[in-house]
Design an enzyme around this catalytic site. Structure first.
Site, PDB file in Angstrom:
ATOM      1  N   LYS A   1       0.811  -1.224   0.000  1.00  0.00           N
ATOM      2  CA  LYS A   1       0.000   0.000   0.000  1.00  0.00           C
ATOM      3  C   LYS A   1       0.846   1.276   0.000  1.00  0.00           C
ATOM      4  O   LYS A   1       2.032   1.267   0.312  1.00  0.00           O
ATOM      5  CB  LYS A   1      -0.977  -0.043   1.172  1.00  0.00           C
ATOM      6  CG  LYS A   1      -2.108  -1.035   0.853  1.00  0.00           C
ATOM      7  CD  LYS A   1      -3.284  -0.937   1.753  1.00  0.00           C
ATOM      8  CE  LYS A   1      -4.385  -1.854   1.183  1.00  0.00           C
ATOM      9  NZ  LYS A   1      -5.394  -2.198   2.160  1.00  0.00           N
TER      10      LYS A   1
ATOM     11  N   ARG B   1      -3.601 -10.205   4.603  1.00  0.00           N
ATOM     12  CA  ARG B   1      -3.926 -10.261   3.169  1.00  0.00           C
ATOM     13  C   ARG B   1      -2.722  -9.743   2.391  1.00  0.00           C
ATOM     14  O   ARG B   1      -2.350  -8.578   2.544  1.00  0.00           O
ATOM     15  CB  ARG B   1      -5.159  -9.389   2.916  1.00  0.00           C
ATOM     16  CG  ARG B   1      -5.655  -9.371   1.479  1.00  0.00           C
ATOM     17  CD  ARG B   1      -6.862  -8.450   1.361  1.00  0.00           C
ATOM     18  NE  ARG B   1      -7.385  -8.426   0.012  1.00  0.00           N
ATOM     19  CZ  ARG B   1      -6.892  -7.655  -0.956  1.00  0.00           C
ATOM     20  NH1 ARG B   1      -5.878  -6.860  -0.731  1.00  0.00           N
ATOM     21  NH2 ARG B   1      -7.427  -7.686  -2.172  1.00  0.00           N
TER      22      ARG B   1
HETATM   23  N1  PMM Z   1      -7.309  -3.848   0.472  1.00  0.00           N
HETATM   24  C1  PMM Z   1      -7.558  -3.884  -0.845  1.00  0.00           C
HETATM   25  C2  PMM Z   1      -8.592  -4.703  -1.358  1.00  0.00           C
HETATM   26  N2  PMM Z   1      -9.320  -5.479  -0.538  1.00  0.00           N
HETATM   27  N3  PMM Z   1      -9.810  -6.265   1.628  1.00  0.00           N
HETATM   28  C3  PMM Z   1      -9.586  -6.251   2.937  1.00  0.00           C
HETATM   29  N4  PMM Z   1     -10.325  -7.012   3.771  1.00  0.00           N
HETATM   30  N5  PMM Z   1      -8.615  -5.457   3.499  1.00  0.00           N
HETATM   31  C4  PMM Z   1      -7.833  -4.651   2.733  1.00  0.00           C
HETATM   32  O1  PMM Z   1      -6.977  -3.942   3.297  1.00  0.00           O
HETATM   33  C5  PMM Z   1      -8.048  -4.636   1.316  1.00  0.00           C
HETATM   34  C6  PMM Z   1      -9.069  -5.473   0.799  1.00  0.00           C
HETATM   35  C7  PMM Z   1      -6.754  -3.035  -1.778  1.00  0.00           C
HETATM   36  O2  PMM Z   1      -5.579  -3.676  -2.164  1.00  0.00           O
HETATM   37  P1  PMM Z   1      -5.357  -4.388  -3.601  1.00  0.00           P
HETATM   38  O3  PMM Z   1      -5.779  -3.405  -4.672  1.00  0.00           O
HETATM   39  O4  PMM Z   1      -3.927  -4.728  -3.651  1.00  0.00           O
HETATM   40  O5  PMM Z   1      -6.217  -5.621  -3.651  1.00  0.00           O
END
Ligand code: PMM
Length: 281
Positions: A214, A258
């Site tokens: 991030k 995650r």
């Molecule tokens: N961050 C992203 C997408 N989905 N879901 C949860 N539960 N927590 C998060 O911090 C989260 C998420 C954004 O990241 P990406 O674009 O790399 O998927």
């Protein structure tokens, strides 16, 4: 027995996710990527068809369904525990029908409240993330002064969501909370959240943390020119965070992290588990 967090591997079937947009946007590539993450040690595969990055525009519901359903069908069919990363009731329902067992809703039920009865009826695990607005607007909502700071604000707003989620019939033992790092947060807001997870854990639910790649890590790693470190070169910082969280430095156990590069994080968790085993002897 180790008590380190589970690993949720990210399978973004999107053309525009900030960390890996466009790399796995055809189903075959996404399925192959998911199987690779499974082999690398993922406990859960999180399949998403909508980019939530700041400034993103939303796909049509049909587009989102076309992206995620074939991938979930294949990965669940291969024996993976699959979660669907969606804010939409219709997509959650199709994902559960295709074999997903977890609904990961970054809006915690705010974007589409009809998702909650779908989760309840499907007896799915529900990850409710702290969220204030869709990607095109969320960075206009980063003020937590009315709550006296970001940790108190996220805690209060998650507590309100918990009430609504339980009232809609989702079982308390299937609810997981997430601080929503990077969502309606200034880069510096993410650090106190990570260091004070006990304030969220005391709501009484397991925690999931998504820090991987991030922007706040990119800012931390900015070069002399002040530009954030590029997305693809933030992995080591994310692994350091996973290690710190697994070792208890968030002041609360974390149920799941995650992440994108599952193998690097799985290696870190093996180090922590080995260390803990020796320290207990
Ligand atoms: N961050 C992203 C997408 N989905 N879901 C949860 N539960 N927590 C998060 O911090 C989260 C998420 C954004 O990241 P990406 O674009 O790399 O998927």
């Amino acid at each position: 027995m180790s008590d380190v967090p589970l690993l949720m591997g990210v399978v973004n079937v999107t053309p525009d996710s900030f960390s890996d947009g466009g790399r796995y946007d055809d189903p075959d590539r996404a399925i192959a990527h998911g199987l690779r993450l499974l082999a690398d040690g993922a406990d859960i595969l999180d399949v998403g068809g909508e980019s939530t990055r700041p400034g993103a525009t939303r796909p049509l519901v049909g587009e989102e369904l076309d992206r995620v359903v074939p991938v979930i069908t294949a990965l669940a069919g291969a024996g993976a525990t699959v979660s669907v990363d969606t804010m939409r009731a219709e997509v959650a329902q199709a994902a559960l029908d295709a074999g997903a067992r977890i609904v990961n809703d970054v809006s915690g039920g705010l974007a589409d409240p009809e998702i909650l009865p779908v989760v309840a009826a499907g007896e799915a695990t529900y990850v409710a993330m702290h969220w204030r607005a869709h990607g095109d607007l969320m960075q206009q909502f980063t003020d937590y002064t009315e709550h006296g700071g970001v940790v108190a604000g996220v805690r209060a707003e998650l507590a309100t969501r918990v009430e609504a989620i339980l009232a809609a019939g989702v079982a308390a033992e299937r609810l997981v909370l997430d601080p929503g790092l990077g969502f309606a947060k200034e880069p510096d807001d993410n650090w106190p959240l990570l260091a004070s997870l006990d304030r969220l854990a005391d709501l009484g639910f397991p925690l999931l943390v998504g820090a991987s790649r991030k922007t706040f890590l990119g800012r931390l790693l900015a070069g002399a020119d002040g530009n954030p470190r590029e997305v693809g070169a933030r992995e080591a910082a994310g692994v350091a965070l996973t290690t710190l969280l697994a070792a208890g430095h968030g002041r609360a156990p974390v149920w799941c992290v995650r992440v994108h590069d599952v193998r690097a994080h799985a290696d870190a968790l093996r180090v922590v588990a080995r260390w803990q085993a020796v320290a207990r002897d």
